[in-house]
Design a protein around this motif. Sequence first.
Motif, PDB file in Angstrom:
ATOM      1  N   UNK B 147      46.624  43.433  30.425  1.00  0.00           N
ATOM      2  CA  UNK B 147      46.774  44.332  31.570  1.00  0.00           C
ATOM      3  C   UNK B 147      45.642  45.347  31.573  1.00  0.00           C
ATOM      4  N   UNK B 148      44.913  45.419  32.661  1.00  0.00           N
ATOM      5  CA  UNK B 148      43.921  46.480  32.833  1.00  0.00           C
ATOM      6  C   UNK B 148      44.241  47.224  34.119  1.00  0.00           C
ATOM      7  N   UNK B 149      44.022  48.530  34.110  1.00  0.00           N
ATOM      8  CA  UNK B 149      44.176  49.327  35.325  1.00  0.00           C
ATOM      9  C   UNK B 149      42.833  49.980  35.624  1.00  0.00           C
ATOM     10  N   UNK B 150      42.396  49.888  36.863  1.00  0.00           N
ATOM     11  CA  UNK B 150      41.146  50.539  37.258  1.00  0.00           C
ATOM     12  C   UNK B 150      41.442  51.590  38.329  1.00  0.00           C
ATOM     13  N   UNK B 151      40.543  52.558  38.426  1.00  0.00           N
ATOM     14  CA  UNK B 151      40.800  53.670  39.338  1.00  0.00           C
ATOM     15  C   UNK B 151      40.825  53.189  40.792  1.00  0.00           C
ATOM     16  N   UNK B 152      41.476  53.979  41.627  1.00  0.00           N
ATOM     17  CA  UNK B 152      41.599  53.682  43.056  1.00  0.00           C
ATOM     18  C   UNK B 152      40.224  53.337  43.636  1.00  0.00           C
ATOM     19  N   UNK B 153      40.147  52.227  44.340  1.00  0.00           N
ATOM     20  CA  UNK B 153      38.879  51.831  44.966  1.00  0.00           C
ATOM     21  C   UNK B 153      38.036  50.902  44.096  1.00  0.00           C
ATOM     22  N   UNK B 154      38.406  50.728  42.812  1.00  0.00           N
ATOM     23  CA  UNK B 154      37.600  49.872  41.931  1.00  0.00           C
ATOM     24  C   UNK B 154      38.073  48.426  41.940  1.00  0.00           C
ATOM     25  N   UNK B 155      39.260  48.166  42.497  1.00  0.00           N
ATOM     26  CA  UNK B 155      39.618  46.780  42.830  1.00  0.00           C
ATOM     27  C   UNK B 155      40.614  46.862  43.972  1.00  0.00           C
ATOM     28  N   UNK B 156      40.839  45.730  44.646  1.00  0.00           N
ATOM     29  CA  UNK B 156      41.732  45.761  45.794  1.00  0.00           C
ATOM     30  C   UNK B 156      43.129  45.321  45.361  1.00  0.00           C
ATOM     31  N   UNK B 157      43.963  46.268  45.019  1.00  0.00           N
ATOM     32  CA  UNK B 157      45.381  46.087  44.655  1.00  0.00           C
ATOM     33  C   UNK B 157      45.593  45.320  43.352  1.00  0.00           C
ATOM     34  N   UNK B 158      45.322  44.015  43.332  1.00  0.00           N
ATOM     35  CA  UNK B 158      45.716  43.218  42.163  1.00  0.00           C
ATOM     36  C   UNK B 158      44.937  41.912  42.118  1.00  0.00           C
ATOM     37  N   UNK B 159      44.331  41.639  40.962  1.00  0.00           N
ATOM     38  CA  UNK B 159      43.726  40.330  40.703  1.00  0.00           C
ATOM     39  C   UNK B 159      44.450  39.729  39.495  1.00  0.00           C
ATOM     40  N   UNK B 160      44.665  38.445  39.530  1.00  0.00           N
ATOM     41  CA  UNK B 160      45.340  37.771  38.417  1.00  0.00           C
ATOM     42  C   UNK B 160      44.494  36.584  37.955  1.00  0.00           C
ATOM     43  N   UNK B 161      44.255  36.505  36.669  1.00  0.00           N
ATOM     44  CA  UNK B 161      43.590  35.321  36.117  1.00  0.00           C
ATOM     45  C   UNK B 161      44.576  34.575  35.232  1.00  0.00           C
ATOM     46  N   UNK B 162      44.834  33.325  35.573  1.00  0.00           N
ATOM     47  CA  UNK B 162      45.678  32.491  34.710  1.00  0.00           C
ATOM     48  C   UNK B 162      44.806  31.424  34.066  1.00  0.00           C
ATOM     49  N   UNK B 163      45.113  31.148  32.815  1.00  0.00           N
ATOM     50  CA  UNK B 163      44.422  30.078  32.097  1.00  0.00           C
ATOM     51  C   UNK B 163      45.505  29.164  31.557  1.00  0.00           C
ATOM     52  N   UNK B 164      45.277  27.869  31.644  1.00  0.00           N
ATOM     53  CA  UNK B 164      46.322  26.925  31.291  1.00  0.00           C
ATOM     54  C   UNK B 164      45.921  25.981  30.188  1.00  0.00           C
ATOM     55  N   UNK B 165      46.916  25.615  29.409  1.00  0.00           N
ATOM     56  CA  UNK B 165      46.752  24.616  28.359  1.00  0.00           C
ATOM     57  C   UNK B 165      47.756  23.501  28.635  1.00  0.00           C
ATOM     58  N   UNK B 166      47.290  22.282  28.558  1.00  0.00           N
ATOM     59  CA  UNK B 166      48.165  21.127  28.729  1.00  0.00           C
ATOM     60  C   UNK B 166      47.697  19.998  27.831  1.00  0.00           C
ATOM     61  N   UNK B 167      48.430  18.911  27.861  1.00  0.00           N
ATOM     62  CA  UNK B 167      48.051  17.771  27.021  1.00  0.00           C
ATOM     63  C   UNK B 167      47.988  16.515  27.886  1.00  0.00           C
ATOM     64  N   UNK B 168      46.928  15.728  27.696  1.00  0.00           N
ATOM     65  CA  UNK B 168      46.724  14.496  28.461  1.00  0.00           C
ATOM     66  C   UNK B 168      47.267  13.316  27.655  1.00  0.00           C
ATOM     67  N   UNK B 169      48.210  12.556  28.251  1.00  0.00           N
ATOM     68  CA  UNK B 169      48.758  11.406  27.529  1.00  0.00           C
ATOM     69  C   UNK B 169      47.675  10.364  27.216  1.00  0.00           C
ATOM     70  N   UNK B 170      47.813   9.699  26.104  1.00  0.00           N
ATOM     71  CA  UNK B 170      46.877   8.637  25.727  1.00  0.00           C
ATOM     72  C   UNK B 170      46.800   7.611  26.847  1.00  0.00           C
TER      73      UNK B 170
END
Lengths: 354, 354
Positions: B147-170
């Motif tokens: 979680x990061x918070x930036x001052x008013x005007x330094x980003x527009x409301x909310x950005x979310x970065x998701x990173x995923x891990x999965x497994x590929x079947x043989x």
Amino acid sequence: MNIMSPPPRKLGRIHVPAVTLAHGGGGKAMKDLIDDVFVSAFATDTPRALEDQARFDLAALAAHGDRLAFTTDSFVVDPLFFPGGDIGKLAVFGTVNDLAVGGAKPLYLSCAVVIEEGLKIEELRRVAQSMAAAARRAGVTIVTGDTKVVQRGACDKLFITTTGVGVIPAGVELAIGGIRPGDGILVNGLLGDHGAAILAARGDLALETEIESDCAPLHGLIDAVLKAAPATRTIRDATRGGIATVLNEMAEASGVAIEIDEAATPLREEVRGFCEILGLDPLYLANEGKIVLAVPPAEIQAALAAMRAHPLGACAMLVGHAHAGEQGRVTIQTAFGGKRIVDMLVGEQLPRIC
Amino acid sequence: MNIMSPPPRKLGRIHVPAVTLAHGGGGKAMKDLIDDVFVSAFATDTPRALEDQARFDLAALAAHGDRLAFTTDSFVVDPLFFPGGDIGKLAVFGTVNDLAVGGAKPLYLSCAVVIEEGLKIEELRRVAQSMAAAARRAGVTIVTGDTKVVQRGACDKLFITTTGVGVIPAGVELAIGGIRPGDGILVNGLLGDHGAAILAARGDLALETEIESDCAPLHGLIDAVLKAAPATRTIRDATRGGIATVLNEMAEASGVAIEIDEAATPLREEVRGFCEILGLDPLYLANEGKIVLAVPPAEIQAALAAMRAHPLGACAMLVGHAHAGEQGRVTIQTAFGGKRIVDMLVGEQLPRIC
């Protein structure tokens, strides 16, 4: 031509000075930006081009250990460039360290950037090259990424989110809840450099200092400590919130009290002066190359010696001990012989420090 | 009390209406925000609390397949809430889909948020709860975050970065460079809904529409297709840049030409009208629940049938074919009998669509 093999990649070139919204559209301009800035910087490190989805052989991962470690961090530091580093170096080492403090060997990173329209391509290129150099130094590979561009004013220049994958060797069991009374509390060197460097670099304090960020990859140092002191209970990097925050988290999670000794707390003279002028407590200043360790009594000297033999641990110190006092309480023995509580920071000391 | 087990977690509560810079400081306020908003939303899904570093047994991962898949995306969509979804749902399904199109079973996500000072806690809570519901629906667990918070005007409301891990079947081998002349090009349904819904939701067009984002998790559908048509060459999700961009990437990577048929391209009547009014080409409109597949001739019917039997593939269509024409060239047979080139988008059609 074998149609199974893709044609040789033609790297796009960018001929505009700044990032535009077109660079975030998912089309040709974005491909050129990614090729020119990121692929060309990262590709020297790795035979694989940046992929939409990176893939690793699970058997090859298992050669490093028995557990996968997975951690993420967004970096919003202001300014982008500062003495001792920049947002790119920070984004690589920060996530490398988050893996390493859990005992993992850092292996792969992803890199997602949000760019403000108008950012100079040259600045973005510098950041990408800095990330590539940092990844080389840390022995990790940046394998996948994402690029978004937002209109002017919707973000401040550049935010980077890195996510890391590593593998924890069998037998390495670090847990923040594992600290016992009598354990030594160690740090690997001078505290608060990163926080002081960023604050000075913002330039609104009219303070001239020579302080540089301590931003560094700590997995090598941690490796050396764990070899010398395999019973080490837990390791944390003391970033946002400084060692005060880490000590409070440790004391709470382990149900112990922790007391540190101000006289044994390693601090650069300039940082001490800087904090005095600004009324800041250096225990809460951010670090980007410092760890706090809890080590059982029998291995304290071995851990200290191992750290001092490493370039990133030359100023390592035993700063205090865990004891069976009030659970979760952290205190400091001051240089004047008094004692005071070191509480969890309630508010905000310095926004956008990392 | 056993000092090895941490004391029961006291979840902090927030009593202010909006996020402040203190919530990003790394101290107590941040811990309370994370506990109140994120841990309380995500913890119902999972026995494990959110950890700084998530850890998984490699042997347990290997039970799903032989390769780890790893992918990241930042989400900067404007507005945060729109018909059919919100930034949280998008951030979960987007990364789930990026894993699934490579043939991976999606397992774990990280979630890094950058919040603008002043965002209402209530909005953040709605987003977190939406992420939790989306993760439940997709069968993945959100295991770590930042979680990061930036001052008013330094980003527009909310950005979310998701990173995923999965497994590929043989045995699952999807590769964008594997398309051959004669392969069928399939899509799983109506195109352009997400792009049109977002654009309408911005409200500056004074267009009233009923169009909802198609935002959905596609791994179940992809599973069904791969069972029915195991020789499927490649699958891509047609997000930013629409199917036009995906088709160009496929044609270039495989060294083939691709021709699609306008009459066979599934489009909602409202989206067609919307595009006509605004002069947009629906082939470039973003989707968040649509895949483009290249399937060898013998399995086209089986793939179509499998998709149509799935709720997310009811309107699946064979939209065109790969052929041995000019490498990398994508064309469309128009409804009027003409033919035109479908180029890679050069600039930006719609900023902040995802």
